[in-house]
Design a protein around this motif. Structure first.
Motif, mmCIF file in Angstrom:
data_model
loop_
_atom_site.group_PDB
_atom_site.id
_atom_site.type_symbol
_atom_site.label_atom_id
_atom_site.label_comp_id
_atom_site.label_asym_id
_atom_site.label_seq_id
_atom_site.Cartn_x
_atom_site.Cartn_y
_atom_site.Cartn_z
ATOM 1 N N LYS A 29 0.274 -6.646 -3.624
ATOM 2 C CA LYS A 29 1.434 -7.455 -3.234
ATOM 3 C C LYS A 29 2.292 -7.758 -4.455
ATOM 4 C CE LYS A 29 -0.115 -8.113 1.014
ATOM 5 N NZ LYS A 29 -0.210 -6.882 1.733
ATOM 6 N N VAL A 30 3.608 -7.517 -4.326
ATOM 7 C CA VAL A 30 4.584 -7.810 -5.378
ATOM 8 C C VAL A 30 5.822 -8.407 -4.718
ATOM 9 C CG1 VAL A 30 3.803 -6.041 -7.015
ATOM 10 C CG2 VAL A 30 5.475 -5.438 -5.268
ATOM 11 N N GLU A 31 6.747 -8.892 -5.527
ATOM 12 C CA GLU A 31 7.990 -9.473 -5.011
ATOM 13 C C GLU A 31 9.122 -8.477 -5.132
ATOM 14 O OE1 GLU A 31 9.749 -13.241 -6.486
ATOM 15 O OE2 GLU A 31 7.773 -14.079 -6.009
ATOM 16 N N ASN A 32 10.007 -8.474 -4.135
ATOM 17 C CA ASN A 32 11.198 -7.631 -4.236
ATOM 18 C C ASN A 32 12.397 -8.480 -4.679
ATOM 19 O OD1 ASN A 32 12.135 -8.988 -1.939
ATOM 20 N ND2 ASN A 32 11.779 -7.277 -0.547
ATOM 21 N N THR A 33 13.573 -7.891 -4.696
ATOM 22 C CA THR A 33 14.759 -8.598 -5.181
ATOM 23 C C THR A 33 15.197 -9.735 -4.265
ATOM 24 O OG1 THR A 33 16.149 -6.899 -4.167
ATOM 25 C CG2 THR A 33 15.681 -6.668 -6.518
ATOM 26 N N ARG A 34 14.703 -9.738 -3.028
ATOM 27 C CA ARG A 34 15.043 -10.816 -2.082
ATOM 28 C C ARG A 34 13.964 -11.902 -2.062
ATOM 29 N NH1 ARG A 34 16.279 -6.017 0.444
ATOM 30 N NH2 ARG A 34 14.433 -6.077 1.744
ATOM 31 N N ASN A 35 13.105 -11.926 -3.082
ATOM 32 C CA ASN A 35 12.018 -12.896 -3.195
ATOM 33 C C ASN A 35 10.975 -12.774 -2.088
ATOM 34 O OD1 ASN A 35 13.107 -14.104 -5.524
ATOM 35 N ND2 ASN A 35 14.432 -15.394 -4.263
ATOM 36 N N GLU A 36 10.919 -11.615 -1.427
ATOM 37 C CA GLU A 36 9.932 -11.381 -0.378
ATOM 38 C C GLU A 36 8.696 -10.740 -0.997
ATOM 39 O OE1 GLU A 36 13.138 -10.258 3.145
ATOM 40 O OE2 GLU A 36 12.346 -8.671 1.850
ATOM 41 N N ILE A 37 7.540 -11.127 -0.495
ATOM 42 C CA ILE A 37 6.297 -10.497 -0.931
ATOM 43 C C ILE A 37 6.112 -9.238 -0.079
ATOM 44 C CG2 ILE A 37 3.797 -10.746 -1.179
ATOM 45 C CD1 ILE A 37 5.410 -12.619 -2.999
ATOM 46 N N ILE A 38 5.977 -8.106 -0.756
ATOM 47 C CA ILE A 38 5.801 -6.835 -0.050
ATOM 48 C C ILE A 38 4.545 -6.144 -0.573
ATOM 49 C CG2 ILE A 38 8.278 -6.528 0.357
ATOM 50 C CD1 ILE A 38 7.838 -4.216 -1.941
ATOM 51 N N SER A 39 4.089 -5.194 0.185
ATOM 52 C CA SER A 39 2.948 -4.377 -0.214
ATOM 53 C C SER A 39 3.468 -3.108 -0.879
ATOM 54 C CB SER A 39 2.133 -4.003 1.027
ATOM 55 O OG SER A 39 1.234 -2.975 0.711
ATOM 56 N N THR A 40 2.827 -2.691 -1.952
ATOM 57 C CA THR A 40 3.240 -1.439 -2.602
ATOM 58 C C THR A 40 3.041 -0.247 -1.670
ATOM 59 O OG1 THR A 40 1.049 -1.267 -3.629
ATOM 60 C CG2 THR A 40 2.813 -2.241 -4.955
ATOM 61 N N LYS A 41 2.265 -0.428 -0.633
ATOM 62 C CA LYS A 41 2.014 0.633 0.346
ATOM 63 C C LYS A 41 3.332 1.130 0.977
ATOM 64 C CE LYS A 41 -1.734 1.339 3.547
ATOM 65 N NZ LYS A 41 -2.744 0.689 4.354
ATOM 66 N N ILE A 42 4.312 0.232 1.124
ATOM 67 C CA ILE A 42 5.576 0.635 1.762
ATOM 68 C C ILE A 42 6.413 1.555 0.874
ATOM 69 C CG2 ILE A 42 5.658 -1.464 3.164
ATOM 70 C CD1 ILE A 42 8.084 -2.297 1.366
ATOM 71 N N LEU A 43 6.064 1.654 -0.406
ATOM 72 C CA LEU A 43 6.792 2.557 -1.303
ATOM 73 C C LEU A 43 6.510 4.019 -0.974
ATOM 74 C CD1 LEU A 43 6.112 0.705 -4.669
ATOM 75 C CD2 LEU A 43 8.229 0.654 -3.328
ATOM 76 N N VAL A 44 5.364 4.268 -0.382
ATOM 77 C CA VAL A 44 4.954 5.635 -0.042
ATOM 78 C C VAL A 44 5.596 5.993 1.301
ATOM 79 C CG1 VAL A 44 3.006 7.176 0.365
ATOM 80 C CG2 VAL A 44 2.804 5.307 -1.309
#
Length: 164
Positions: A29-44
């Motif tokens: 889990k990391v933060e994106n530019t909109r301050n949302e916590i996302i999973s790196t899994k969505i990068l794939v």
């Protein structure tokens, strides 16, 4: 002597397990530019991407990312790929990292690993640390540091992936 051999076999096994594990982008889990916590899994998403770890005080990091940003449009004429810049700055410097990424006008995905979970999961010790991840999430290339011109190796690796 036998103890030494057993120890070396054990070390080799642990090392090969770590290397095998490290060949796939970890789900963190990391933060994106909109301050949302996302999973790196969505990068794939089927497309390869350059994954670059950087910090606000790392001049070679900034130089590399600015260079990649300048070359992005030209490279995308040859290869369909993304760039993901991951700030490893802790929560005290995250606002500055966000401001820098926006100020430089980086035209790629910027993520903020303020707890350094992704950094640890990928054994990043120095920045810039750059990876190429294929469309299936497999890490196919890794490089530490930056010298002008070294970005051309990234393009070559991306082209190789496109041929497969």
């Amino acid at each position: 002597m036998m103890k030494k051999i057993s120890f070396l076999i054990g070390v080799f096994f642990v090392f090969s397990t770590l290397v095998t594990y490290a060949q796939v982008l970890p789900d963190v889990k990391v933060e994106n530019t909109r301050n949302e916590i996302i999973s790196t899994k969505i990068l794939v998403d089927g497309k390869p991407f350059i994954l670059s770890f950087w910090g606000v005080t790392c001049k070679p990091c900034i130089t590399e990312l600015n260079t990649l940003n300048e070359l992005l449009e030209e490279w995308r004429e040859e290869v369909d790929f993304n760039i993901v810049a991951v700030s490893i700055d802790d929560s005290r410097f995250t606002a500055r990292a966000r401001s820098m990424a926006k100020g430089f006008g980086w035209d790629f995905i910027c993520l903020f690993d303020k707890n350094q979970n992704l950094k640890r999961a990928m054994n990043v010790s120095l920045t810039p640390q750059t990876y190429i991840v294929d469309g299936n999430g497999k890490i196919v290339y890794s490089h530490s540091g930056y010298t002008p011109g070294s970005e051309l190796e990234l393009l070559e690796k991306l082209k190789e992936l496109q041929k497969k």
